[in-house]
Design a protein around this motif. Structure first.
Motif, PDB file in Angstrom:
ATOM      1  N   UNK A   1     -33.880  24.850  54.128  1.00 42.45           N
ATOM      2  CA  UNK A   1     -33.524  24.879  52.707  1.00 42.45           C
ATOM      3  C   UNK A   1     -32.018  24.875  52.587  1.00 42.45           C
ATOM      4  N   UNK A   2     -31.548  24.828  51.379  1.00 39.84           N
ATOM      5  CA  UNK A   2     -30.123  24.661  51.158  1.00 39.84           C
ATOM      6  C   UNK A   2     -29.390  25.923  50.779  1.00 39.84           C
ATOM      7  N   UNK A   3     -28.093  25.848  50.960  1.00 46.57           N
ATOM      8  CA  UNK A   3     -27.146  26.826  50.449  1.00 46.57           C
ATOM      9  C   UNK A   3     -26.193  26.015  49.581  1.00 46.57           C
ATOM     10  N   UNK A   4     -25.993  26.454  48.336  1.00 47.85           N
ATOM     11  CA  UNK A   4     -25.154  25.690  47.411  1.00 47.85           C
ATOM     12  C   UNK A   4     -24.032  26.542  46.856  1.00 47.85           C
ATOM     13  N   UNK A   5     -22.940  25.877  46.547  1.00 51.24           N
ATOM     14  CA  UNK A   5     -21.800  26.503  45.891  1.00 51.24           C
ATOM     15  C   UNK A   5     -21.593  25.792  44.570  1.00 51.24           C
ATOM     16  N   UNK A   6     -21.474  26.578  43.493  1.00 55.05           N
ATOM     17  CA  UNK A   6     -21.310  26.038  42.141  1.00 55.05           C
ATOM     18  C   UNK A   6     -20.145  26.758  41.455  1.00 55.05           C
ATOM     19  N   UNK A   7     -19.892  26.381  40.210  1.00 54.46           N
ATOM     20  CA  UNK A   7     -18.754  26.942  39.480  1.00 54.46           C
ATOM     21  C   UNK A   7     -18.782  28.468  39.438  1.00 54.46           C
ATOM     22  N   UNK A   8     -19.963  29.050  39.268  1.00 55.09           N
ATOM     23  CA  UNK A   8     -20.043  30.509  39.185  1.00 55.09           C
ATOM     24  C   UNK A   8     -19.692  31.195  40.515  1.00 55.09           C
ATOM     25  N   UNK A   9     -19.677  30.438  41.606  1.00 53.76           N
ATOM     26  CA  UNK A   9     -19.258  30.986  42.901  1.00 53.76           C
ATOM     27  C   UNK A   9     -17.747  30.976  43.055  1.00 53.76           C
ATOM     28  N   UNK A  10     -17.066  30.296  42.149  1.00 53.95           N
ATOM     29  CA  UNK A  10     -15.617  30.251  42.219  1.00 53.95           C
ATOM     30  C   UNK A  10     -15.048  28.868  42.438  1.00 53.95           C
ATOM     31  N   UNK A  11     -15.883  27.831  42.442  1.00 55.15           N
ATOM     32  CA  UNK A  11     -15.327  26.483  42.544  1.00 55.15           C
ATOM     33  C   UNK A  11     -14.400  26.274  41.365  1.00 55.15           C
ATOM     34  N   UNK A  12     -13.281  25.653  41.614  1.00 57.17           N
ATOM     35  CA  UNK A  12     -12.261  25.485  40.600  1.00 57.17           C
ATOM     36  C   UNK A  12     -11.858  24.019  40.567  1.00 57.17           C
ATOM     37  N   UNK A  13     -11.839  23.432  39.386  1.00 61.85           N
ATOM     38  CA  UNK A  13     -11.551  22.003  39.276  1.00 61.85           C
ATOM     39  C   UNK A  13     -10.147  21.634  39.726  1.00 61.85           C
ATOM     40  N   UNK A  14      -9.261  22.585  39.914  1.00 59.52           N
ATOM     41  CA  UNK A  14      -7.918  22.248  40.375  1.00 59.52           C
ATOM     42  C   UNK A  14      -7.900  21.998  41.888  1.00 59.52           C
TER      43      UNK A  14
ATOM     44  N   UNK B   1     -11.253  14.457  41.267  1.00 58.29           N
ATOM     45  CA  UNK B   1     -12.441  14.624  40.430  1.00 58.29           C
ATOM     46  C   UNK B   1     -12.899  16.068  40.601  1.00 58.29           C
ATOM     47  N   UNK B   2     -13.089  16.803  39.514  1.00 55.94           N
ATOM     48  CA  UNK B   2     -13.458  18.220  39.633  1.00 55.94           C
ATOM     49  C   UNK B   2     -14.698  18.428  40.504  1.00 55.94           C
ATOM     50  N   UNK B   3     -14.679  19.522  41.263  1.00 55.97           N
ATOM     51  CA  UNK B   3     -15.803  19.834  42.151  1.00 55.97           C
ATOM     52  C   UNK B   3     -16.641  20.977  41.612  1.00 55.97           C
ATOM     53  N   UNK B   4     -16.475  21.290  40.349  1.00 55.38           N
ATOM     54  CA  UNK B   4     -17.187  22.432  39.780  1.00 55.38           C
ATOM     55  C   UNK B   4     -18.682  22.199  39.630  1.00 55.38           C
ATOM     56  N   UNK B   5     -19.153  20.965  39.717  1.00 56.55           N
ATOM     57  CA  UNK B   5     -20.583  20.680  39.583  1.00 56.55           C
ATOM     58  C   UNK B   5     -21.343  21.312  40.735  1.00 56.55           C
ATOM     59  N   UNK B   6     -20.842  21.208  41.943  1.00 61.34           N
ATOM     60  CA  UNK B   6     -21.484  21.874  43.066  1.00 61.34           C
ATOM     61  C   UNK B   6     -21.548  21.053  44.331  1.00 61.34           C
ATOM     62  N   UNK B   7     -21.576  21.747  45.433  1.00 57.81           N
ATOM     63  CA  UNK B   7     -21.722  21.157  46.756  1.00 57.81           C
ATOM     64  C   UNK B   7     -22.707  22.018  47.531  1.00 57.81           C
ATOM     65  N   UNK B   8     -23.357  21.436  48.526  1.00 63.82           N
ATOM     66  CA  UNK B   8     -24.334  22.217  49.272  1.00 63.82           C
ATOM     67  C   UNK B   8     -24.569  21.695  50.665  1.00 63.82           C
TER      68      UNK B   8
ATOM     69  N   UNK C   1     -12.040  31.419  49.508  1.00 64.75           N
ATOM     70  CA  UNK C   1     -13.224  31.563  50.358  1.00 64.75           C
ATOM     71  C   UNK C   1     -14.413  32.087  49.560  1.00 64.75           C
ATOM     72  N   UNK C   2     -15.576  31.452  49.764  1.00 63.78           N
ATOM     73  CA  UNK C   2     -16.807  31.818  49.057  1.00 63.78           C
ATOM     74  C   UNK C   2     -17.928  32.020  50.072  1.00 63.78           C
ATOM     75  N   UNK C   3     -18.048  33.222  50.648  1.00 66.92           N
ATOM     76  CA  UNK C   3     -19.094  33.462  51.659  1.00 66.92           C
ATOM     77  C   UNK C   3     -20.490  33.566  51.046  1.00 66.92           C
ATOM     78  N   UNK C   4     -21.469  33.072  51.793  1.00 66.93           N
ATOM     79  CA  UNK C   4     -22.876  33.171  51.385  1.00 66.93           C
ATOM     80  C   UNK C   4     -23.724  33.389  52.624  1.00 66.93           C
ATOM     81  N   UNK C   5     -24.832  34.087  52.449  1.00 65.38           N
ATOM     82  CA  UNK C   5     -25.806  34.299  53.517  1.00 65.38           C
ATOM     83  C   UNK C   5     -27.179  33.934  52.995  1.00 65.38           C
TER      84      UNK C   5
END
Length: 167
Positions: free
Chosen positions: A125-138, A77-84, A112-116
């Motif tokens: 509070x949260x840190x989230x990764x979404x499609x614009x960060x480079x998540x790829x449905x593959x 299932x694609x993960x492009x929606x986001x994780x956090x 790799x998608x680094x965030x600070x």
């Protein structure tokens, strides 16, 4: 561990079946889990300062430690929606937390998608990764590595996927 995975899969299926929007062809599934169920010390020596509480995993030592989290997600299932991830600073001063989201579908190389993020005193509070960060449905797995300063903990992980359920 297998029982935990079966439980999460059942919750996801239940959420998909009981969504108010019964005519949609997709279902947005939002799952969450406590850090103690999905995270661990990156090296054995870090275990001596990490406290695994019912409310999360906290660094109670005097030096920063790496923690690796591998939350459950739905297969294929694609993960492009986001994780956090939610992080809590128990200190009376601001801290910067560095985390890296890592996607991989072996044998393909990891991405790799680094965030600070800066956390104020006693702030969560949260840190989230979404499609614009480079998540790829593959990619089918998502993992997180965080360098936790003393007095900082990971409380919750969030997984957000869109499941195609047809009409």
């Amino acid at each position: 561990m297998i029982t935990h995975r079966i439980l999460i899969a059942c919750v996801a299926l239940f959420c998909a079946m009981h969504n108010d929007d019964s005519k949609a062809a997709t279902r947005n599934l939002r799952l969450m889990m406590n850090a103690t169920g999905a995270c661990q010390a990156a090296l054995p020596q870090y275990d001596t300062t990490l406290r695994k509480r019912p409310t999360g995993m906290f660094n109670e030592g005097n030096a920063s430690v790496f923690v690796t989290c591998s939350p459950m997600s739905l297969q294929n299932v694609p993960i492009t929606v986001g994780h956090g991830i939610t992080i809590y600073n128990t200190n009376a001063h601001d801290v910067v937390v560095n985390c890296t989201g890592v996607t991989s579908d072996a044998p393909a190389p990891a991405f790799y998608m680094p965030k600070s993020s800066t956390f104020g005193q006693n702030e969560a509070h949260g840190i989230a990764w979404v499609a614009s960060d480079g998540l790829n449905s593959s990619f089918t797995t998502f993992n997180i590595s965080c360098l936790l300063p003393p007095g900082v903990g990971i409380t919750t992980l969030f997984i957000n996927q869109t499941l195609d359920v047809g009409n």
